[in-house]
Design an enzyme around this catalytic site. Structure first.
Site, PDB file in Angstrom:
ATOM      1  N   ASN A 107     -32.447  13.377   2.908  1.00 13.96           N
ATOM      2  CA  ASN A 107     -31.530  14.306   3.325  1.00 13.96           C
ATOM      3  C   ASN A 107     -30.987  15.336   2.464  1.00 13.96           C
ATOM      4  O   ASN A 107     -30.717  14.846   1.411  1.00 13.96           O
ATOM      5  CB  ASN A 107     -30.498  13.590   4.398  1.00 13.96           C
ATOM      6  N   HIS A 109     -27.973  17.714   2.013  1.00 12.12           N
ATOM      7  CA  HIS A 109     -26.686  17.960   2.758  1.00 12.12           C
ATOM      8  C   HIS A 109     -25.694  19.065   1.975  1.00 12.12           C
ATOM      9  O   HIS A 109     -25.650  18.933   0.606  1.00 12.12           O
ATOM     10  CB  HIS A 109     -25.458  16.815   2.902  1.00 12.12           C
ATOM     11  N   SER A 136     -26.252  18.380  -2.134  1.00 17.27           N
ATOM     12  CA  SER A 136     -26.671  16.989  -2.531  1.00 17.27           C
ATOM     13  C   SER A 136     -27.788  16.595  -1.818  1.00 17.27           C
ATOM     14  O   SER A 136     -28.021  16.626  -0.517  1.00 17.27           O
ATOM     15  CB  SER A 136     -25.445  16.046  -2.169  1.00 17.27           C
ATOM     16  N   ASP A 145     -24.018  10.841   5.986  1.00 19.87           N
ATOM     17  CA  ASP A 145     -23.929  11.464   4.909  1.00 19.87           C
ATOM     18  C   ASP A 145     -23.381  10.705   3.699  1.00 19.87           C
ATOM     19  O   ASP A 145     -22.663  11.171   2.716  1.00 19.87           O
ATOM     20  CB  ASP A 145     -22.907  13.013   5.013  1.00 19.87           C
TER      21      ASP A 145
HETATM   22  C1  GAR Z   1     -29.060  23.905   5.024  1.00 22.82           C
HETATM   23  O1  GAR Z   1     -28.116  24.461   4.128  1.00 22.82           O
HETATM   24  C2  GAR Z   1     -28.833  22.245   4.856  1.00 22.82           C
HETATM   25  O2  GAR Z   1     -28.297  21.752   3.557  1.00 22.82           O
HETATM   26  C3  GAR Z   1     -28.263  21.902   6.142  1.00 22.82           C
HETATM   27  O3  GAR Z   1     -28.479  23.083   6.976  1.00 22.82           O
HETATM   28  C4  GAR Z   1     -29.233  23.966   6.447  1.00 22.82           C
HETATM   29  C5  GAR Z   1     -30.547  24.204   7.037  1.00 22.82           C
HETATM   30  O4  GAR Z   1     -31.278  25.229   6.516  1.00 22.82           O
HETATM   31  N1  GAR Z   1     -28.067  20.833   6.606  1.00 22.82           N
HETATM   32  C6  GAR Z   1     -26.979  20.127   7.205  1.00 22.82           C
HETATM   33  O5  GAR Z   1     -25.963  20.673   7.417  1.00 22.82           O
HETATM   34  C7  GAR Z   1     -27.079  18.561   7.465  1.00 22.82           C
HETATM   35  N2  GAR Z   1     -26.078  18.167   8.134  1.00 22.82           N
HETATM   36  P1  GAR Z   1     -32.601  25.711   6.631  1.00 22.82           P
HETATM   37  O6  GAR Z   1     -33.050  25.404   8.137  1.00 22.82           O
HETATM   38  O7  GAR Z   1     -32.713  27.021   6.351  1.00 22.82           O
HETATM   39  O8  GAR Z   1     -33.439  24.631   5.748  1.00 22.82           O
END
Ligand code: GAR
Length: 210
Positions: A107, A109, A136, A145
């Site tokens: 994942n 985060h 991370s 997480d």
């Molecule tokens: C990213 O910033 C990722 O780190 C976050 O969502 C966004 C997705 O962007 N993930 C989380 O918050 C997980 N809990 P994307 O769809 O453009 O890759």
């Protein structure tokens, strides 16, 4: 190449980073399927454009998380991936699913874990007065997480930042960081050892790599 499945919920810019790195021959993976819990996720369009199979599994059609996860396991396993990548997948996963993919579920985060687990990390970083923020990559465990961190990217928090511009600065780093970690896994250099500690080239990762 390493067979992977990517799980998304939204824009899919991290998925795009995988696709781009793969197309530049910098990432030896084959994305067998992209699965979204949200039919409107723009990332599905990115996948289609790249000729990748897509599937939608709408969590709202299930009564319980366990049922959704059982269906999700089924869908993922049809593609027989060696690695499953959560890339902006905004659903909490049950222990049954997490344990099913033990050592092969990553994942990203958007915080410097263990700081700021959960949602709205950018706004919370600002509210906390953090001077540094980031993203991370971790192996997923049943603790939200809370799985062991492999690598992090850091960005400064600037004086006039709002949550959007801070998120954008972090996202740029995410797109560099995540493919790099997946490349290690694809090269069989990265693994989760029997004690649940990530190892790179046989060396335990006790502090996140940068
Ligand atoms: C990213 O910033 C990722 O780190 C976050 O969502 C966004 C997705 O962007 N993930 C989380 O918050 C997980 N809990 P994307 O769809 O453009 O890759």
């Amino acid at each position: 190449p390493l067979a992977v499945v990517v799980l998304i919920s939204g824009g899919g810019s991290n998925l795009q980073a995988f696709i781009d790195a793969q197309q530049r021959a910098e990432l030896p993976i084959i994305i067998r399927s992209v699965i979204s819990n949200n039919a409107d996720a723009y990332g599905l369009e990115r996948a289609r454009r790249a000729g990748i199979a897509t599937q939608v599994l709408d969590h709202r059609t299930f009564f319980q998380r366990e049922q959704f996860d059982a269906a999700l396991i089924n869908l993922i396993d049809q593609a027989a991936p060696e690695l499953v990548l959560l890339a902006g997948f905004m659903r909490i996963l049950t222990p049954v699913l997490v344990n099913h993919y033990d050592g092969r579920l990553l994942n990203i985060h958007p915080s410097l874990l263990p700081k700021l687990r959960g949602l709205h990390t950018h706004a919370r970083a600002l509210a906390n007065g953090e001077v540094e923020h980031g993203a991370s990559i971790h192996f997923v465990t049943a603790e939200l997480d809370g799985g062991p961190v492999i690598a992090q990217a850091r960005v400064p928090v600037l004086k006039d930042d709002d949550a959007n511009c801070l998120a954008a600065r972090v996202l740029i780093q995410e797109h560099r960081l995540y493919p790099r970690v997946v490349r290690w896994f694809a090269q069989r250099r990265l693994q989760l050892n029997a004690a649940g500690i990530p190892e790179l080239d046989g060396v335990k990762i006790t502090t996140p790599l940068l």
